[in-house]
Design a protein around this motif. Sequence first.
Motif, short mmCIF file in Angstrom:
data_model
loop_
_atom_site.label_atom_id
_atom_site.label_comp_id
_atom_site.label_asym_id
_atom_site.label_seq_id
_atom_site.Cartn_x
_atom_site.Cartn_y
_atom_site.Cartn_z
N LEU A 66 47.76 34.45 41.94
CA LEU A 66 46.85 33.67 42.90
C LEU A 66 47.63 32.46 43.13
N GLU A 67 48.34 31.93 42.18
CA GLU A 67 49.24 30.46 42.86
C GLU A 67 50.13 30.99 43.88
N ASP A 68 50.64 32.28 44.01
CA ASP A 68 51.64 32.69 44.98
C ASP A 68 51.06 32.71 46.24
N VAL A 69 49.62 33.19 46.58
CA VAL A 69 49.19 33.28 47.81
C VAL A 69 48.60 32.02 48.13
N ARG A 70 48.08 31.31 47.31
CA ARG A 70 47.78 29.76 47.49
C ARG A 70 48.93 28.94 48.06
N ASP A 71 50.04 29.24 47.53
CA ASP A 71 51.31 28.65 48.05
C ASP A 71 51.99 29.00 49.27
N VAL A 76 40.48 33.92 49.41
CA VAL A 76 41.04 35.16 48.54
C VAL A 76 39.81 36.00 48.23
N GLY A 77 40.16 37.32 48.46
CA GLY A 77 39.35 38.53 48.09
C GLY A 77 40.02 38.91 46.86
N VAL A 78 39.22 39.17 45.90
CA VAL A 78 39.80 39.74 44.42
C VAL A 78 38.98 41.08 44.39
N VAL A 79 39.79 42.17 44.43
CA VAL A 79 39.06 43.58 44.02
C VAL A 79 39.06 43.69 42.47
N VAL A 80 37.87 43.92 42.21
CA VAL A 80 37.85 44.10 40.59
C VAL A 80 37.37 45.53 40.20
N ALA A 81 37.34 46.09 39.31
CA ALA A 81 36.85 47.39 38.81
C ALA A 81 35.52 47.04 38.24
N TRP A 114 36.71 34.37 33.74
CA TRP A 114 37.84 33.71 33.63
C TRP A 114 38.13 33.05 35.19
N LEU A 115 38.07 33.50 36.13
CA LEU A 115 38.54 32.91 37.47
C LEU A 115 37.42 32.08 38.21
N GLY A 116 35.97 32.43 37.72
CA GLY A 116 34.98 31.38 38.53
C GLY A 116 35.03 31.78 40.12
N ASP A 117 34.88 30.44 40.64
CA ASP A 117 34.92 30.58 42.09
C ASP A 117 36.45 30.32 42.66
N GLY A 118 37.25 30.07 41.82
CA GLY A 118 38.79 29.67 42.10
C GLY A 118 38.80 28.25 42.42
N SER A 119 37.93 27.54 42.54
CA SER A 119 38.30 26.21 42.94
C SER A 119 39.32 25.41 41.84
N TRP A 120 39.15 25.83 40.78
CA TRP A 120 40.18 25.02 39.84
C TRP A 120 41.40 25.51 40.21
N THR A 132 36.13 35.60 46.75
CA THR A 132 35.32 36.15 47.14
C THR A 132 35.26 37.63 46.06
N TYR A 133 34.49 38.06 45.50
CA TYR A 133 34.79 39.20 44.55
C TYR A 133 34.42 40.41 45.16
N ILE A 134 35.02 41.52 45.30
CA ILE A 134 34.91 42.89 45.95
C ILE A 134 35.00 43.91 45.00
N PRO A 135 33.73 44.64 44.40
CA PRO A 135 33.62 45.66 43.37
C PRO A 135 34.31 46.77 44.02
N GLN A 136 35.21 47.43 43.13
CA GLN A 136 35.67 48.79 43.53
C GLN A 136 35.23 49.88 42.28
N GLU A 137 34.15 50.62 42.77
CA GLU A 137 33.55 51.31 41.55
C GLU A 137 34.33 52.45 40.99
N ALA A 138 35.46 52.95 41.63
CA ALA A 138 36.37 53.98 41.16
C ALA A 138 37.82 53.80 41.89
N PRO A 139 38.89 54.01 41.28
CA PRO A 139 40.20 53.85 41.85
C PRO A 139 40.68 54.73 42.84
N LEU A 140 40.28 54.38 43.98
CA LEU A 140 40.43 55.38 45.09
C LEU A 140 41.57 54.90 45.99
N GLY A 141 42.39 54.11 45.56
CA GLY A 141 43.50 53.91 46.50
C GLY A 141 43.63 52.36 46.79
N LEU A 142 45.00 52.14 47.22
CA LEU A 142 45.33 50.78 47.66
C LEU A 142 44.36 50.68 49.09
#
Length: 351
Positions: free
Chosen positions: A38-43, A49-54, A63-69, A75-85
């Motif tokens: 996350l620090e890399d993409v910010r820099d 930032v969309g974060v894909v989570v299982a 841990w991350l919250g809204d990312g403001s810190w 924005t969280y994006i749930p992925q219900e199954a590991p269906l590829g990049l």
Amino acid sequence: MKALVLAGGSGTRLRPFSYSMPKQLIPVANKPVLQHCLEDVRDAGCTEVGVVVAGPGQEIRAWLGDGSWLGVAVTYIPQEAPLGLAHCLRIARDFLGDDDILMYLGDNVLAGGVAEAAAAFRRDRPAAQLLLAEVADPGQYGIAELRADGSLAGLVEKPAEPRSNLAVVGVYLFTPEIHEAVAAIEPSARGELEITDAVQWLLERGRPVLGSRYTGYWKDTGRIDDLLDCNRVLLERLRRRVDGHVDAASELLGDVVVEPGARITRSRVVGPAVIGRDTIVEDSDIGAHTSIGNGCHLQLAGVSHSIVLDGGSVVAVRGIHGSLIGRSARVRLALQHRLFIGDDTSVEVAA
């Protein structure tokens, strides 16, 4: 440009640690791997930032919250199954809109960041730009073949007879053209939407795809030895800072970071090393390339080239080397071997 950080992998190669925490939250140099991403993409100039989570991704959300810190809006994006990049791009379509995309695999660490690659992409704006790194065992990676002008001639996943040694690093840059490619491809034999198929779709239609050689340190932190190696490299970038208490009977050698609230008494710490917040180190020897997390307790301990996660304790045990000790785990001396071993645990007992 928006960032899409993929943090949904199950981490089977990091069991038993990944049973109780997402692999992306395992720390190197006392920061979760995902934080380095996350620090890399910010820099690189991406603050949306969309974060894909299982599934619900509750632990990452907590841990991350809204990312403001961290200076980003998440924005969280749930992925219900590991269906590829490529499936991650498909489910993130509404979030990404018509913006350019920096896609970053959340278990990768690039010690030099990705700002330079992002700047080159903004300047040239190919349909896709892939970061590539030379590897010793190309048969284990997705391998790219480059033309002399830096354009991509083709991609092969884990080739039996590799035509180059340039592996695809877990960072991709796309214009919105990638959405048409993702919509057009079908699942592979393993049932996933492969990003390599989407890139190949662009190539077959004559769209410009560039390969960008990454010469800095890169590691896919999929195994414990990878985490330890990454920890070593990142610790070597630290500079000495002592915000905790170190008594007169202790010795700090080299670049050692002692976080606020930590107490070191009658001990020796050799850098590069970091001692986390509110950790107690007593009568111990901490060797180089060691990260001790927050709220740990080390007494009569000897630890080197290792990672101790938050709340871990080591009492009266020396000679710990090349180890990863989990959250609130306890290591102590016993006159006999007495083991409590969970699923998929590896234990080495010296004769």
